[in-house]
Motif scaffolding. Structure first.
Motif, short mmCIF file in Angstrom:
data_model
loop_
_atom_site.label_atom_id
_atom_site.label_comp_id
_atom_site.label_asym_id
_atom_site.label_seq_id
_atom_site.Cartn_x
_atom_site.Cartn_y
_atom_site.Cartn_z
N THR A 527 1.04 -1.02 0.03
CA THR A 527 -0.10 0.06 -0.05
C THR A 527 0.73 1.21 -0.17
N PHE A 528 0.46 2.34 -0.65
CA PHE A 528 1.19 3.66 -0.70
C PHE A 528 0.13 4.60 -0.45
N LEU A 529 0.49 5.66 0.30
CA LEU A 529 -0.35 6.96 0.48
C LEU A 529 0.50 8.19 0.54
N ASN A 530 0.21 9.08 -0.47
CA ASN A 530 0.70 10.26 -0.80
C ASN A 530 -0.08 11.42 -0.35
N TYR A 531 0.67 12.46 0.17
CA TYR A 531 -0.14 13.68 0.40
C TYR A 531 0.99 14.86 0.39
N ASN A 532 0.27 15.70 -0.86
CA ASN A 532 1.08 16.79 -1.05
C ASN A 532 0.23 18.21 -1.02
N PRO A 533 0.71 18.71 0.29
CA PRO A 533 0.10 19.83 0.60
C PRO A 533 0.26 20.93 -0.07
N SER A 534 1.27 21.04 -0.86
CA SER A 534 1.83 22.27 -1.94
C SER A 534 2.97 21.52 -2.67
N GLU A 535 3.48 22.48 -3.74
CA GLU A 535 4.32 21.99 -4.64
C GLU A 535 5.69 21.82 -4.03
N ASN A 536 6.15 22.09 -2.84
CA ASN A 536 7.42 22.15 -2.21
C ASN A 536 7.13 21.21 -1.00
N ASN A 537 6.08 20.32 -0.73
CA ASN A 537 5.94 19.55 0.11
C ASN A 537 5.53 18.22 -0.20
N SER A 538 5.93 17.18 0.13
CA SER A 538 5.61 15.69 -0.13
C SER A 538 5.76 14.66 1.04
N PHE A 582 7.80 -1.13 6.66
CA PHE A 582 7.09 -0.12 6.79
C PHE A 582 8.19 1.39 6.59
N GLU A 583 7.43 2.43 5.74
CA GLU A 583 8.56 3.45 5.35
C GLU A 583 7.77 4.52 5.56
N LEU A 584 8.26 5.58 5.98
CA LEU A 584 7.50 7.03 5.66
C LEU A 584 8.74 8.07 5.30
N ASN A 585 8.55 8.94 4.35
CA ASN A 585 9.23 9.70 3.69
C ASN A 585 8.74 11.10 3.31
N TYR A 586 9.52 12.09 3.86
CA TYR A 586 9.12 13.47 3.55
C TYR A 586 10.06 14.34 2.78
N THR A 587 9.81 15.00 1.56
CA THR A 587 10.52 15.67 0.81
C THR A 587 10.17 17.15 0.65
N ARG A 588 11.17 17.94 0.82
CA ARG A 588 11.00 19.33 0.96
C ARG A 588 11.86 19.82 -0.20
N LYS A 589 11.27 20.80 -1.17
CA LYS A 589 11.75 21.65 -1.93
C LYS A 589 11.91 22.97 -1.74
N THR A 590 13.36 23.45 -1.59
CA THR A 590 13.70 24.70 -1.39
C THR A 590 14.40 25.63 -2.67
N LYS A 591 14.76 26.78 -2.36
CA LYS A 591 15.38 27.67 -3.26
C LYS A 591 16.71 27.07 -3.81
N ILE A 592 17.33 26.25 -2.99
CA ILE A 592 18.51 25.78 -3.51
C ILE A 592 18.68 24.27 -3.63
N GLY A 593 17.46 23.50 -3.70
CA GLY A 593 17.34 22.24 -4.14
C GLY A 593 16.36 21.43 -3.20
N SER A 594 16.36 20.14 -3.14
CA SER A 594 15.51 19.34 -2.33
C SER A 594 16.22 18.70 -1.32
N ILE A 595 15.50 18.15 -0.28
CA ILE A 595 16.05 17.30 1.01
C ILE A 595 14.60 16.42 1.24
N THR A 596 15.33 15.26 1.33
CA THR A 596 14.36 13.99 1.41
C THR A 596 14.79 13.38 2.93
N SER A 597 13.87 13.27 3.60
CA SER A 597 14.18 12.32 5.03
C SER A 597 13.15 11.24 5.21
N GLY A 598 13.41 10.31 5.77
CA GLY A 598 12.75 9.09 5.85
C GLY A 598 13.08 7.99 7.03
N ILE A 599 12.08 7.42 7.57
CA ILE A 599 12.15 6.50 8.50
C ILE A 599 11.84 5.07 8.05
#
Length: 804
Positions: A527-538, A582-599
């Protein structure tokens, strides 16, 4: 020019054959004809070999292609009403109506200006200066740049520069997120070659992308607890003739060469492509092990020299029957030849024991061949497709080795023997994938797969039969996934049903046959569940159930390698291990690039792990093998980023930490076994900096750190290194000179210590400190745009999931 003429003749023959099946060939030529010219709308350049189709209603009548000057001339037409279509991959199709009559027998349509299709066009397929990391919903994609190509001559050498990936420098075993149960694919396809050997054969310059799929969906084969590492080799379909040449030399203790050649020719309905890689050189490895076994304390000194030559080639063709039907074929051919020389010096503390000197030589060869056929149908509805694919792989892997045991002090002969091992593996996969977008927000995917694998392995000792081992398994599976999008949310659920059968037979001279059978029906949900509150957050939350079925190397009881004190062999009684991930990831797009964190969290059942124990037939030797341990848990935290700090400075940064509880029964003293638990935590960090000094001159600075790792029997010491590199563009950007100094401080080595079944410590070294010099040259007569060969080529594993 000769190639173009041959292709033009071939295409003309095919068109003629199609025309003959559509209309009867008249005895006399018809009076009508159509002529015109085709150019590119933006550049106004003429376009050769463009397809021109003549239809009467929906019925195909005839066709042709434009000349070198972009001109077409189609004759022998009845005086009727026609539709003329101008088709060229990467451009929008143009249609126009033509009427031929007694008053107008010859129609000059003038000039057609084709406009590029933004959907199908991609950027130029060239090697970028720096590698980039792209986070997708179900995978992390590393686009390999010049900084990674110059990091090493082979795929194995650059893997340690990839986030979450590690390669054991002693055994070349690859691991993902601290676990070696990972599935390695080439262009989305499995291989019978062991991953540790396969990575040594692939030149780094032949790699386009590396995909890390840590939690695959149900459409993918569920093997590999840690997920999938897919290595995508270079290929493109730029218009015309295009290619690149890569040559490199690595200077360690001895020089090693690696070369790669990529070629692509695309025109009309055909796309021909191929690449070839060569690696040749001598590798020097050395190390020691100090053993404190009671009454047998000793120091072992190892020296290994291996001369290897490997060739890897891929040749393929795509035939675009029309806009909706594509047929593809390719073959991979790999040849490996290795000659090894080594010695093991065993110095016993107890003077009553005879010191030993073992000398050995080995001659190993490998020929792996893969053949792949694919037929894809695109229906009228966008995204609606059916794909049939068949893949056959055969791997022939013989090895001849000789061992000579001497008295270390007086060099008198104790004994000598030879081991001749032959391995033949075959793998056939047939799969059918169906994709149907039910609505604009709902997509259904279905698939079937049949897989048959067989391996035959035999051992001759001193030219006399010793043993043989056959291992056959079949896997039949079906999967279904359903995806739904609504507003900022998306959801996908699926399941894969697999029937797994395996039969193994081990025969040994003067011993009873050993048999092993297994029959398992399993279901693997995801199963996969994705939430994109904005273009810069996933945000992405996922779950999948995985399986690790014992490989041939893990179950094969025939000796893999041997020293004076250790034999390495498999365990035919291994059972599969299952993992809930089980896996949870968060991707943040900034002015200088993208940062992805996960557990992530894994629950592992019957974990397969390396063990070492006293040889029951020879108490002076040990056996390195595999065993199933108790159920285990593993946790992990990852952080990766792709940042542009300045116009002249960018960096890929990644850190990860893993915690695992390992437990099982091991030998704690000779012939004494106990249940042991170990809580192990490992920390890793990598940073790859790219500095742009001028338009053509760039520098790289790379550093990595691997923290201490613990297992039930050994602790591995920390490992770290630092590299510097540089690249300079010449020949108006068509050529690039690269240089790299690896392991500046000569700090990289593999050191370990343990106390089970007795205290021991050791260290292994290789030519980690080295200098690399390389040259890359790109050439091409084609237009400066690349065309998709197929939709699945954007992501080999993504759209061909049913075949993994």
């Amino acid at each position: 020019m000769k190639i173009k003429l041959i292709l033009a003749c071939l295409f003309g023959t095919l068109v003629s054959m199609q025309a003959q099946t559509s209309v009867k060939t008249p005895l006399l030529e018809n009076p009508g004809s159509i002529t015109g010219k085709v150019v590119d709308k933006n550049s106004n350049e003429t376009l050769p070999y463009v397809n021109v189709i003549v239809k009467e209603g929906d019925k195909f009548v005839t066709g042709g292609i434009t000349s070198e000057k972009g001109i077409f001339y189609i004759k022998n037409l009845d005086l009727k009403n026609y539709t003329v279509e101008i088709q060229f991959m990467g451009y929008k199709t143009i249609s126009t109506a033509v009427t031929l009559s007694t008053d107008k027998k010859n129609a000059d349509l003038g000039t057609f200006a084709l406009k590029e299709d933004a959907i199908e066009l991609k950027g130029v397929d060239v090697v970028s200066e720096k590698s980039t990391i792209e986070q997708k919903i179900d995978r992390k994609i590393i686009n390999v740049g010049k900084d990674l190509i110059s990091a090493g001559a082979t795929a194995s050498e650059i893997m340690n520069n990839i986030p979450s990936v590690s390669v054991d420098p002693q055994t070349n075993a690859i691991s993902l997120r601290g676990n070696s149960n990972v599935r390695v694919l080439i262009d989305g396809k499995p291989s019978n070659i062991d991953a540790s050997q396969l990575l040594q054969q692939i030149p780094s310059s032949s790699i386009k992308q590396i995909e890390l799929i840590t939690n695959p969906s149900a459409k993918y084969n569920p093997e590999g607890m840690s997920g999938i590492i897919n290595i995508v080799l270079n290929k493109n379909s730029k218009i015309g003739l295009n290619g690149s040449i890569n040559n490199g030399v690595t200077f360690g203790k001895t020089p090693k060469i690696n070369s790669a050649f990529d070629l692509n020719y695309r025109n009309g309905k055909f796309n021909f492509y191929g690449n070839y890689g060569l690696k040749h050189g001598k590798n020097n490895n050395y190390g020691f092990i100090k053993s404190e076994q009671e009454n047998k304390q000793n120091t072992q000194l190892f020296q290994f020299n291996n001369l290897t030559t490997s060739h890897l080639a891929k040749v393929g063709v795509d035939y675009y029957i029309n806009d909706n039907n594509t047929v593809s074929f390719y073959t991979n051919q790999s040849f490996f030849n290795g000659k090894g020389y080594g010695s093991t010096d065993v110095d016993y503390v107890n003077t009553a024991s005879t010191d030993l000197l073992q000398l050995f030589t080995s001659d190993s060869k490998n020929h792996s061949q893969t053949y792949n056929f694919d037929y894809k149908i695109k229906f009228k509805k966008e995204g609606h497709s059916l794909e049939l694919e068949a893949n056959y792989n055969e791997n022939d892997d013989p090895e001849n080795a000789s061992y000579t045991n001497l008295n270390r002090d007086n060099k008198s002969l104790i004994n000598s023997f030879t081991n001749d091992v032959a391995t033949l593996g075959k793998n056939t996969i047939i799969n059918l994938d169906y994709v149907n977008p039910l609505t604009e927000t709902t997509k259904l995917e279905l698939g079937l797969e049949a897989r048959e694998e067989s391996t035959a392995n035999n051992l001759f000792r001193d030219n006399a039969y010793s043993s043989d081992f056959t291992y056959d398994r079949t896997i039949y599976s079906a999967y279904a996934t359903l995806g739904k999008q609504w507003k900022k949310w998306s959801f996908q659920a699926g399941a894969r049903l697999e029937q797994y059968n395996v039969e193994a037979l081990f025969k040994q001279a003067s011993s009873a046959d050993g048999q092993f059978k297994d029959d398992i029906l399993s279901i693997y949900p995801s199963t996969f569940l994705n939430y994109n509150p904005s273009e810069n957050n996933s945000f992405n939350l996922s779950f999948s159930r995985r399986v690790d079925r014992p490989s041939i190397g893990q179950v094969n009881p025939i000796r893999e390698w041997s020293t004076a004190t250790i034999d390495s062999e498999g365990n035919p009684n291994l059972i599969p291990q299952f993992t809930n991930s089980f896996e949870l990831n968060y991707t943040r797009k900034t002015k200088i690039g993208s940062i992805t964190s996960g557990i992530f969290y894994r629950r592992i059942e019957d974990e397969i792990t390396r063990v070492i124990f006293t040889n029951p037939e020879n108490p002076n030797k040990q056996v390195l093998s595999f065993a199933n341990f108790e159920n285990n848990n593993a946790y992990g935290l990852e952080l990766s980023s792709n940042l542009d700090f300045k116009k002249w400075w960018s960096a890929n940064i990644s850190v990860d930490a893993y915690q695992k509880k390992v437990k099982g029964t091991v030998e704690t003293a000779p012939s004494t076994y106990e249940f042991i638990e170990v809580n192990a935590t490992t920390f890793n960090a990598r940073i790859n900096n790219t500095f742009k000094a001028t338009k053509d001159l760039g520098f790289q600075l790379f550093g990595m750190y691997q923290g201490r790792d613990q297992s039930l029997q050994f602790d591995r010491a920390t490992m770290w290194k630092m590299d510097i590199g540089s690249s300079y563009n010449i020949l108006k950007g068509s050529g690039t000179i690269s240089a790299r100094f690896s392991d500046i401080f000569n700090s990289m080595n593999f050191a370990f210590a343990g106390d089970r079944p007795y205290k021991s410590n050791g260290q292994f070294n290789w030519e980690s400190q080295s200098v690399y010099l390389g040259f890359n040259y790109k050439f091409g007569s084609g237009k400066n745009k690349a065309i998709q060969r197929k939709e699945r080529d954007k992501n080999e594993t993504q759209s061909g999931g049913g075949l993994l």
